[in-house]
Design a protein around this motif. Structure first.
Motif, PDB file in Angstrom:
ATOM      1  N   PRO A 183     -17.087  44.224 183.790  1.00 17.37           N
ATOM      2  CA  PRO A 183     -17.712  44.001 185.090  1.00 17.37           C
ATOM      3  C   PRO A 183     -17.972  45.325 185.809  1.00 17.37           C
ATOM      4  O   PRO A 183     -17.219  46.276 185.649  1.00 17.37           O
ATOM      5  N   ALA A 184     -19.035  45.350 186.590  1.00 12.26           N
ATOM      6  CA  ALA A 184     -19.410  46.526 187.383  1.00 12.26           C
ATOM      7  C   ALA A 184     -19.526  47.778 186.522  1.00 12.26           C
ATOM      8  O   ALA A 184     -18.982  48.824 186.863  1.00 12.26           O
ATOM      9  N   ALA A 185     -20.225  47.631 185.405  1.00  6.95           N
ATOM     10  CA  ALA A 185     -20.344  48.739 184.451  1.00  6.95           C
ATOM     11  C   ALA A 185     -20.873  50.003 185.110  1.00  6.95           C
ATOM     12  O   ALA A 185     -20.474  51.113 184.767  1.00  6.95           O
ATOM     13  N   LYS A 186     -21.751  49.833 186.085  1.00  2.46           N
ATOM     14  CA  LYS A 186     -22.401  50.981 186.693  1.00  2.46           C
ATOM     15  C   LYS A 186     -21.410  51.914 187.376  1.00  2.46           C
ATOM     16  O   LYS A 186     -21.574  53.130 187.365  1.00  2.46           O
ATOM     17  N   THR A 187     -20.390  51.336 188.004  1.00  8.70           N
ATOM     18  CA  THR A 187     -19.408  52.196 188.661  1.00  8.70           C
ATOM     19  C   THR A 187     -18.277  52.563 187.709  1.00  8.70           C
ATOM     20  O   THR A 187     -17.737  53.655 187.766  1.00  8.70           O
ATOM     21  N   ARG A 188     -17.950  51.645 186.812  1.00  4.87           N
ATOM     22  CA  ARG A 188     -16.812  51.903 185.926  1.00  4.87           C
ATOM     23  C   ARG A 188     -17.100  52.989 184.887  1.00  4.87           C
ATOM     24  O   ARG A 188     -16.197  53.533 184.285  1.00  4.87           O
ATOM     25  N   VAL A 189     -18.385  53.281 184.694  1.00  2.00           N
ATOM     26  CA  VAL A 189     -18.745  54.273 183.688  1.00  2.00           C
ATOM     27  C   VAL A 189     -18.155  55.640 184.016  1.00  2.00           C
ATOM     28  O   VAL A 189     -17.892  56.450 183.133  1.00  2.00           O
ATOM     29  N   ASP A 190     -17.881  55.882 185.307  1.00  2.39           N
ATOM     30  CA  ASP A 190     -17.315  57.170 185.692  1.00  2.39           C
ATOM     31  C   ASP A 190     -15.795  57.154 185.770  1.00  2.39           C
ATOM     32  O   ASP A 190     -15.184  58.114 186.220  1.00  2.39           O
ATOM     33  N   ASP A 191     -15.183  56.048 185.356  1.00  2.00           N
ATOM     34  CA  ASP A 191     -13.722  55.982 185.390  1.00  2.00           C
ATOM     35  C   ASP A 191     -13.125  56.566 184.117  1.00  2.00           C
ATOM     36  O   ASP A 191     -13.781  56.649 183.081  1.00  2.00           O
ATOM     37  N   TYR A 192     -11.855  56.928 184.239  1.00  2.00           N
ATOM     38  CA  TYR A 192     -11.132  57.469 183.085  1.00  2.00           C
ATOM     39  C   TYR A 192     -10.380  56.344 182.373  1.00  2.00           C
ATOM     40  O   TYR A 192     -10.076  55.321 182.992  1.00  2.00           O
ATOM     41  N   PRO A 193     -10.054  56.539 181.089  1.00  2.00           N
ATOM     42  CA  PRO A 193      -9.394  55.466 180.332  1.00  2.00           C
ATOM     43  C   PRO A 193      -8.159  54.889 181.014  1.00  2.00           C
ATOM     44  O   PRO A 193      -7.952  53.682 180.973  1.00  2.00           O
ATOM     45  N   HIS A 194      -7.359  55.744 181.674  1.00  2.00           N
ATOM     46  CA  HIS A 194      -6.124  55.207 182.261  1.00  2.00           C
ATOM     47  C   HIS A 194      -6.395  54.295 183.443  1.00  2.00           C
ATOM     48  O   HIS A 194      -5.500  53.617 183.915  1.00  2.00           O
ATOM     49  N   GLN A 195      -7.634  54.278 183.935  1.00  2.00           N
ATOM     50  CA  GLN A 195      -7.951  53.408 185.067  1.00  2.00           C
ATOM     51  C   GLN A 195      -8.369  52.009 184.624  1.00  2.00           C
ATOM     52  O   GLN A 195      -8.666  51.158 185.454  1.00  2.00           O
ATOM     53  N   PHE A 196      -8.403  51.780 183.292  1.00  2.00           N
ATOM     54  CA  PHE A 196      -8.784  50.460 182.776  1.00  2.00           C
ATOM     55  C   PHE A 196      -7.537  49.705 182.331  1.00  2.00           C
ATOM     56  O   PHE A 196      -6.524  50.306 181.965  1.00  2.00           O
ATOM     57  N   SER A 197      -7.631  48.381 182.308  1.00  2.00           N
ATOM     58  CA  SER A 197      -6.539  47.583 181.751  1.00  2.00           C
ATOM     59  C   SER A 197      -6.635  47.623 180.225  1.00  2.00           C
ATOM     60  O   SER A 197      -7.654  48.047 179.667  1.00  2.00           O
ATOM     61  N   GLY A 198      -5.583  47.164 179.553  1.00  2.00           N
ATOM     62  CA  GLY A 198      -5.538  47.218 178.091  1.00  2.00           C
ATOM     63  C   GLY A 198      -6.737  46.541 177.436  1.00  2.00           C
ATOM     64  O   GLY A 198      -7.376  47.096 176.547  1.00  2.00           O
ATOM     65  N   GLY A 199      -7.053  45.345 177.897  1.00  2.00           N
ATOM     66  CA  GLY A 199      -8.169  44.601 177.315  1.00  2.00           C
ATOM     67  C   GLY A 199      -9.496  45.305 177.552  1.00  2.00           C
ATOM     68  O   GLY A 199     -10.345  45.397 176.662  1.00  2.00           O
ATOM     69  N   MET A 200      -9.669  45.837 178.757  1.00  2.00           N
ATOM     70  CA  MET A 200     -10.921  46.530 179.098  1.00  2.00           C
ATOM     71  C   MET A 200     -11.068  47.804 178.267  1.00  2.00           C
ATOM     72  O   MET A 200     -12.161  48.166 177.844  1.00  2.00           O
ATOM     73  N   ARG A 201      -9.937  48.471 178.035  1.00  2.00           N
ATOM     74  CA  ARG A 201      -9.981  49.686 177.210  1.00  2.00           C
ATOM     75  C   ARG A 201     -10.419  49.349 175.796  1.00  2.00           C
ATOM     76  O   ARG A 201     -11.202  50.073 175.191  1.00  2.00           O
ATOM     77  N   GLN A 202      -9.913  48.214 175.273  1.00  2.00           N
ATOM     78  CA  GLN A 202     -10.316  47.850 173.917  1.00  2.00           C
ATOM     79  C   GLN A 202     -11.806  47.497 173.897  1.00  2.00           C
ATOM     80  O   GLN A 202     -12.508  47.782 172.938  1.00  2.00           O
ATOM     81  N   ARG A 203     -12.318  46.940 174.999  1.00  2.00           N
ATOM     82  CA  ARG A 203     -13.754  46.683 175.080  1.00  2.00           C
ATOM     83  C   ARG A 203     -14.538  47.996 175.046  1.00  2.00           C
ATOM     84  O   ARG A 203     -15.598  48.082 174.421  1.00  2.00           O
ATOM     85  N   VAL A 204     -14.003  48.997 175.738  1.00  2.00           N
ATOM     86  CA  VAL A 204     -14.664  50.307 175.715  1.00  2.00           C
ATOM     87  C   VAL A 204     -14.703  50.842 174.279  1.00  2.00           C
ATOM     88  O   VAL A 204     -15.729  51.346 173.802  1.00  2.00           O
ATOM     89  N   MET A 205     -13.571  50.694 173.568  1.00  2.00           N
ATOM     90  CA  MET A 205     -13.521  51.128 172.163  1.00  2.00           C
ATOM     91  C   MET A 205     -14.604  50.420 171.349  1.00  2.00           C
ATOM     92  O   MET A 205     -15.283  51.030 170.527  1.00  2.00           O
TER      93      MET A 205
END
Lengths: 308, 343
Positions: B159-181
């Motif tokens: 969700p909110a990919a436009k703003t989250r694109v500038d976040d660092y990995p530690h700012q994501f939850s475990g599931g969201m991080r795996q989505r990034v992967m």
């Protein structure tokens, strides 16, 4: 972040007063007969002695002397040296050359130690790694009182590549040799720390990911690994820079550079209390500022570090 | 976007009609100061487009090493591929020069890892790490690459990919991080995706979401998926075929239904019996006796023989059991597979 900086600046004020107080007390306790030290072998008449004692408040108790000194300092008057020169002027004369020397030294140290550290980490156990290990151990074991005259003799006098001494307005070229001597000590530790840090990071999972992304080996190292590895190195660079700024007493003396270290050494040997305290006070400020900058650099390198 | 897959001729000689991925008789060993550890000893499998192959096994059975060998990211030294072939569309990747091989990664074969927190670089934003792929492999500008990064985050339903694109990995939850992967692995439209225990570090509800997302994306793109896991539950849901690995060998390969209903190798059978079930509440859980062999001293004959209740004399002697054809498309490395099946 802003609040953090303000808090650190307030802490710096306290540290500054504490440090100057201690230095002032130490030089006060160390004073034997500064007037005689100033005059050297010549006898001083009673009237001269009285006038000078009056001028420098030498007969007053310690706290009163400190009060006079602080009053002067806070109104921008760093006081007068026992030799009669304005300490402010002496600082203005000594600082630029020490500053330049320190900056050249730190740039040399960082460039050499980071590149060499990264390469020895990539090929750990190889010839390059072993040679740098040996060299850094030799450098670490060699005191600067040996290294500096040796460099001066070899490169300055026998080979004649660099001028053996430097002046107040020395060019970058003339300062290169003393700067290199100063840098060697920083290089030894910074190189070892860089190497260890890079070796550790090379094993990290994110490196495997970066390789799985099909990035070139060079990009994996210099973009992904390096920034993670620099965090402990930055601490060292900060400490080293602070040390270099405070002037290298031995190196400046050997290369005859009229910088901060040179002046402090002379002030201590002539028991020139106001001069010592004047220089050291500024040094304290510089150390504090450099340390603050280092702490802020951490946050710039590693986004997980946020100051509140 | 005018750049298409066909324009980027990254692997000369690849034949689109050849099988997507074939691993033949792969041997990998680690030469350490304590001796040679034989991590993979003749792994064989095939993967077709759109198919999901699960590689199942205990820790240390060589499944992750096989994956790293396919990707070409084995740490070497100490790891060496001593024998075998890894064929992608008919081209043996082991014979390809490193510069070519590098381009195969992410372009043709991509991989996602177990623990996304440590697998992502902590000091760069996820946007940077995604955009990097487009900048390096496609030569895009920073701006275009970032736009693609946002699209990708959208595709993996962040969700909110436009703003989250500038976040660092530690700012994501475990599931969201795996989505990034996953987004990172799929960025360049690979044909093969290797997922190395993609849900092990996640809690159960998030596991299901991630597996669902992977299955959807696989269907959309008709990718071949190699799912490495030790979780029999995850496998049953998504895999088409299963390769069971033990001590660096594929001991049984079969369709998912066959494996669950009638295992042909004693090891597979033991694995299935050791799954806790609700109707067995109060009873002792079946476990496989003993430990997997140390890779520096694999037993003679069948590597599983010391732990096997079917083992007889031939099992303890070299040569190791060959891959018997149990049925079409189905093999098992057990001399007595009929007994195992029929009991």
């Amino acid at each position: 972040m802003f609040r953090y900086i303000v808090r650190r600046l307030l802490q710096m004020v306290l540290t500054f007063f504490g440090a100057t107080f201690v230095v002032f007390a130490l030089t006060f306790a160390n004073q034997d007969d500064p007037l005689q030290a100033l005059a050297g072998e010549r006898p001083i008449t009673e009237s001269q002695r009285l006038a000078l004692t009056e001028r420098y408040h030498l007969d007053e108790p310690f706290l009163t002397q400190y009060w006079y000194y602080m009053k002067g300092l806070l109104t921008g008057d760093l006081g007068t040296s026992l030799t009669g020169q304005k300490i402010g002027d002496m600082l203005v004369n000594a600082w630029p050359v020490t500053m330049r020397l320190a900056l050249i030294a730190i740039v040399l140290a960082v460039v050499i130690s980071v590149t060499a550290g990264v390469y020895s980490a990539i090929r750990r156990g190889g010839a390059f790694d072993n040679i740098t290990l040996f060299l850094t151990l030799v450098l670490l074991a060699m005191p600067i009182v040996v290294l500096a005259p040796m460099a001066q003799l070899l490169f300055g006098i026998q080979l004649g590549w660099f001028p053996p001494t430097a002046t107040r307005d020395a060019s970058l070229y003339a300062l290169f040799l003393p700067a290199l001597v100063l840098a060697t000590l920083a290089i030894a530790t910074e190189l070892r720390v860089t190497r260890t840090s890079v070796v550790e990071n090379l094993r990290a999972d994110y490196v495997r990911t970066a390789r799985a992304k099909g990035l070139t080996g060079r990009r994996v190292i210099w973009v992904h690994v390096l920034r993670n590895s620099l965090i402990p190195v930055v601490t060292l660079i900060g400490v080293d820079l602070g040390g270099l700024m405070s002037g290298a007493i031995v190196t400046e003396k050997i290369f005859n550079i009229p910088g901060v270290g040179f002046n402090i050494a002379r002030a201590i040997s002539t028991e020139d209390g106001p001069l010592v305290v004047g220089f050291v006070s500024i040094l304290v400020i510089i150390f504090l500022v450099v340390n603050l900058v280092v702490d802020l650099l951490y946050a710039a390198l590693d986004p997980r570090i946020r100051y509140e | 976007m005018t750049v298409t897959k066909a324009h980027i001729d990254v692997l000369p000689g690849a034949d689109p009609r050849a099988p997507l991925l074939e691993v033949n008789d792969l041997h990998v060993e680690f030469r350490t100061q304590y001796g040679v550890a034989k991590a993979v000893n003749g792994a064989n499998f095939r993967l077709a487009a759109g198919e999901t192959l699960a590689i199942l096994g205990e820790s240390g059975c060589g499944k992750s090493v096989t994956a790293q060998a396919i990707m070409g990211i084995l740490d070497s030294p100490p790891g060496f591929i001593t024998k075998g072939q890894i064929k992608y569309r008919g081209v043996d990747l082991l014979g390809v020069a490193e510069e070519q091989r590098r381009k195969v990664r992410a372009n043709q074969i991509a991989m996602i890892f177990q623990d996304a927190l440590s697998a992502l670089n902590p000091v760069y934003t996820v946007g940077f790490q995604l955009a990097e792929l487009f900048r390096i492999h496609r030569g895009m500008s920073r701006k275009d690459a970032k736009k693609r990064a946002i699209e990708l985050l959208d595709q993996v339903k962040i969700p909110a990919a436009k703003t989250r694109v500038d976040d660092y990995p530690h700012q994501f939850s475990g599931g969201m991080r795996q989505r990034v992967m996953i987004a990172m692995a799929l960025a360049l439209d690979p044909e093969v995706l290797i997922a190395d225990e993609p849900t092990t570090a996640l809690d159960v509800t998030v596991q299901a979401q991630i597996m669902g997302l992977l299955a959807d994306l696989q269907k959309q793109r008709n990718m071949g998926l190699i799912l490495i896991t030790h979780d029999m539950g995850v496998v049953a849901d998504v895999a088409d075929r299963i390769s069971v690995m033990y001590a660096g060998k594929v001991v049984e390969e079969a369709g998912v239904y066959d494996i669950y209903s009638r295992p042909a190798h004693p090891y597979t059978r033991a694995l299935l019996e050791s799954i806790p079930r609700l109707d067995m509440k109060g009873q002792q859980l079946n476990v496989i006796q003993g430990l997997p062999p140390a890779l520096t001293s694999i037993p003679q004959g069948c590597a599983f023989n010391p732990r096997c209740r079917f083992a007889k004399d031939p099992c303890r002697q070299d040569p190791a059991p060959p891959a018997y054809a149990v049925a079409p498309q189905r093999t098992a490395r057990c001399h007595f597979f009929r007994e195992v099946l029929g009991e």
